[in-house]
Design a protein around this motif. Sequence first.
Motif, short mmCIF file in Angstrom:
data_model
loop_
_atom_site.label_atom_id
_atom_site.label_comp_id
_atom_site.label_asym_id
_atom_site.label_seq_id
_atom_site.Cartn_x
_atom_site.Cartn_y
_atom_site.Cartn_z
N VAL A 193 -8.60 -20.91 0.95
CA VAL A 193 -9.91 -21.21 1.53
C VAL A 193 -11.00 -20.76 0.57
N ALA A 194 -12.03 -21.61 0.46
CA ALA A 194 -13.24 -21.26 -0.29
C ALA A 194 -14.40 -21.38 0.67
N GLU A 195 -15.08 -20.29 0.91
CA GLU A 195 -16.18 -20.25 1.87
C GLU A 195 -17.13 -19.13 1.47
N PRO A 196 -18.42 -19.43 1.27
CA PRO A 196 -19.36 -18.39 0.85
C PRO A 196 -19.64 -17.32 1.92
N ARG A 197 -19.52 -17.67 3.18
CA ARG A 197 -19.78 -16.69 4.25
C ARG A 197 -18.53 -15.86 4.49
N THR A 198 -18.65 -14.57 4.24
CA THR A 198 -17.51 -13.66 4.31
C THR A 198 -16.81 -13.71 5.65
N VAL A 199 -17.56 -13.68 6.74
CA VAL A 199 -16.95 -13.65 8.08
C VAL A 199 -16.10 -14.90 8.31
N ARG A 200 -16.62 -16.04 7.97
CA ARG A 200 -15.86 -17.28 8.17
C ARG A 200 -14.63 -17.33 7.28
N ARG A 201 -14.81 -16.94 6.03
CA ARG A 201 -13.69 -16.95 5.08
C ARG A 201 -12.58 -16.01 5.56
N GLU A 202 -12.94 -14.79 5.93
CA GLU A 202 -11.93 -13.82 6.37
C GLU A 202 -11.27 -14.24 7.67
N ARG A 203 -12.03 -14.83 8.58
CA ARG A 203 -11.46 -15.28 9.85
C ARG A 203 -10.41 -16.37 9.62
N LEU A 204 -10.73 -17.35 8.78
CA LEU A 204 -9.77 -18.42 8.51
C LEU A 204 -8.56 -17.88 7.76
N ALA A 205 -8.81 -17.03 6.78
CA ALA A 205 -7.70 -16.46 6.00
C ALA A 205 -6.75 -15.66 6.91
N ALA A 206 -7.30 -14.88 7.81
CA ALA A 206 -6.47 -14.08 8.71
C ALA A 206 -5.65 -14.98 9.64
N ALA A 207 -6.26 -16.03 10.16
CA ALA A 207 -5.56 -16.92 11.08
C ALA A 207 -4.39 -17.63 10.42
N HIS A 208 -4.48 -17.83 9.11
CA HIS A 208 -3.44 -18.58 8.40
C HIS A 208 -2.59 -17.73 7.46
N GLY A 209 -2.80 -16.42 7.49
CA GLY A 209 -2.01 -15.55 6.64
C GLY A 209 -2.27 -15.76 5.16
N ILE A 210 -3.50 -16.07 4.82
CA ILE A 210 -3.87 -16.32 3.42
C ILE A 210 -4.27 -14.99 2.80
N GLY A 211 -3.64 -14.64 1.68
CA GLY A 211 -3.95 -13.40 0.98
C GLY A 211 -5.33 -13.43 0.35
N ALA A 212 -5.85 -12.27 0.02
CA ALA A 212 -7.19 -12.14 -0.56
C ALA A 212 -7.35 -12.96 -1.82
N GLY A 213 -6.30 -13.11 -2.60
CA GLY A 213 -6.39 -13.87 -3.84
C GLY A 213 -6.60 -15.36 -3.64
N ALA A 214 -6.26 -15.87 -2.47
CA ALA A 214 -6.42 -17.29 -2.18
C ALA A 214 -7.57 -17.55 -1.22
N ALA A 215 -8.35 -16.52 -0.93
CA ALA A 215 -9.54 -16.65 -0.09
C ALA A 215 -10.73 -16.25 -0.94
N VAL A 216 -11.50 -17.25 -1.38
CA VAL A 216 -12.57 -17.02 -2.35
C VAL A 216 -13.92 -17.46 -1.79
N GLY A 217 -14.97 -16.95 -2.40
CA GLY A 217 -16.32 -17.23 -1.93
C GLY A 217 -16.92 -18.51 -2.47
N ASP A 218 -16.34 -19.09 -3.50
CA ASP A 218 -16.93 -20.27 -4.12
C ASP A 218 -15.82 -21.25 -4.47
N TRP A 219 -16.03 -22.52 -4.18
CA TRP A 219 -15.00 -23.53 -4.45
C TRP A 219 -14.66 -23.61 -5.94
N ARG A 220 -15.60 -23.24 -6.80
CA ARG A 220 -15.34 -23.28 -8.24
C ARG A 220 -14.22 -22.30 -8.64
N GLU A 221 -14.18 -21.16 -7.95
CA GLU A 221 -13.09 -20.20 -8.19
C GLU A 221 -11.74 -20.83 -7.86
N LEU A 222 -11.71 -21.55 -6.77
CA LEU A 222 -10.48 -22.20 -6.34
C LEU A 222 -10.09 -23.28 -7.34
#
Length: 183
Positions: A35-64
């Motif tokens: 997931v790439a999402e600039p808003r921390t709360v939304r990014r962390e919520r989606l990552a947690a729901a899907h078991g996505i590790g911190a390395g695959a949950a980024v703040g900018d789509w360019r990182e992804l």
Amino acid sequence: MPAVVTLAVVGAGSRGTGYARWALAHPERAQIVAVAEPRTVRRERLAAAHGIGAGAAVGDWRELAARGRIADAVLICTLDRDHLEPVLAFAALGYHLLLEKPMALTEEECRRIVDAVEEAGVTLAVGHVLRYTPYTRALKAVVDSGRLGEIVSVQHLEPVGFWHQAHSFVRATGAARTRRRPC
């Protein structure tokens, strides 16, 4: 049974989380892996729901995008004005794309998107979610049955709440100010 399709979500707002929720309900068909999402709360919520590790949950789509191809497809659910750049980048990387509507705010941007996906040889689908609602499917079944005869004209009224009209008006007004029309 077909392989599970892996998906990256770019934009974890209402649409992005809605599509991701579908993947949770159908784990035999799809899995959200990034997931790439600039808003921390939304990014962390989606990552947690899907078991996505911190390395695959980024703040900018360019990182992804900089990581290369880590999924089969990308769901582009950013703000309307921010569709073009991620589509161009992910198509060039060989990702199939689900792009939330509208494709872009100008005809030129729409054409650039089409050219990019054709050049990359990837699939582009534009999300028009109302076509899958129960009332839309029921209407299509009636039309397809022939009970109404030959259809020669249709007037479509969208059955949505009052708040949607204000939302759409704001989006259209912003587009009108810059002489842009959604595709």
